[in-house]
Design an enzyme around this catalytic site. Structure first.
Site, mmCIF file in Angstrom:
data_model
loop_
_atom_site.group_PDB
_atom_site.id
_atom_site.type_symbol
_atom_site.label_atom_id
_atom_site.label_comp_id
_atom_site.label_asym_id
_atom_site.label_seq_id
_atom_site.Cartn_x
_atom_site.Cartn_y
_atom_site.Cartn_z
ATOM 1 C CG HIS A 54 -1.767 -1.336 1.171
ATOM 2 N ND1 HIS A 54 -2.798 -1.608 0.304
ATOM 3 C CD2 HIS A 54 -1.609 -2.464 1.935
ATOM 4 C CE1 HIS A 54 -3.260 -2.834 0.537
ATOM 5 N NE2 HIS A 54 -2.547 -3.378 1.520
ATOM 6 C CD GLU B 74 -2.195 -3.737 4.873
ATOM 7 O OE1 GLU B 74 -1.609 -4.738 4.435
ATOM 8 O OE2 GLU B 74 -3.389 -3.454 4.590
ATOM 9 C CG HIS C 205 0.508 -6.866 2.278
ATOM 10 N ND1 HIS C 205 -0.372 -5.983 1.688
ATOM 11 C CD2 HIS C 205 1.432 -7.152 1.340
ATOM 12 C CE1 HIS C 205 0.007 -5.747 0.444
ATOM 13 N NE2 HIS C 205 1.106 -6.444 0.209
ATOM 14 C CD GLU D 75 -1.879 -10.167 4.527
ATOM 15 O OE1 GLU D 75 -1.858 -9.284 5.414
ATOM 16 O OE2 GLU D 75 -2.472 -10.025 3.445
#
Length: 201
Positions: free
Chosen positions: A28, A42, A97, A162
């Site tokens: 992102h 995030e 992430h 993640e």
């Protein structure tokens, strides 16, 4: 003249020695915040982990060069990330992430397609996955496969991690601390070094 040539030779060999190219992608950024909850975004956490992972790899290991998809809060498309990595000739791509959905723990992904270096990709991923779970104490949610752009479109082995759930209060509280960010980064760095055979300094 001889001194200059000697210097050039040393420089050349130094470049040759650092031939493992690692592309670190903080997920992102910019206009895309990613998941948001518990006062966190995030994009901010992924950048912190990525920068720290880079620093640890450079401080503690040798035999590599590192490029980040971003080093600040900028917008960058998925195509820009994978094209840049491929054009650079990266040997390994990791996209960092933070999860959402209310659960807890760590999971990692490789592409679910059929490709030549799938076995090697999964072996690299397994090493980094185990290192991260072991060092952080995250619940192990498993090594998974998915059809994600950064995994599908990168020509080198590529994984996506993640690291906890932003909308889980306990995970979020940990992610707010520099100490836990450093734990995640250290685990990523150690796992990458072990998987890619980088010598310790």
């Amino acid at each position: 003249m001889g001194i200059a040539l000697t210097g050039m030779t040393i420089s050349y060999h130094a470049v040759e020695a650092a031939d493992t190219r690692i592309y670190i992608d903080p997920g992102h950024g910019g206009s895309d915040p990613g998941a948001s909850a518990n006062g966190l975004q995030e994009k901010d956490i992924t950048l912190k982990i990525a920068l720290k992972t880079r620093d640890i790899l450079n401080e503690q290991y040798s035999g590599h060069t590192i490029k980040l998809s971003r080093t600040s809060d900028v917008t960058k498309s998925l195509n820009e990330r994978t094209n840049e990595a491929n054009n650079w000739g990266t040997n390994f791509f990791v996209s960092i992430h933070i999860n959402s959905g209310g659960a807890t723990g760590y999971e990692s992904y490789t592409w679910n397609g059929s490709y030549a270096n799938k076995e090697r990709t999964n072996a690299i991923r397994r090493t980094i996955h185990n290192e991260t779970v072991g060092q952080t104490g995250f619940i192990d949610r498993g090594a998974k496969e998915a059809n994600l752009h950064v995994l599908r479109k990168t020509s080198s082995p590529a994984i996506l991690t993640e690291n906890g759930f932003i909308d889980n209060a306990a995970d979020a509280d940990k992610l707010k601390t520099d100490a836990f960010i450093e734990e995640i980064a250290q685990a990523h760095a150690d796992g990458i070094a072990k998987a890619l055979g980088l010598p310790a300094k």
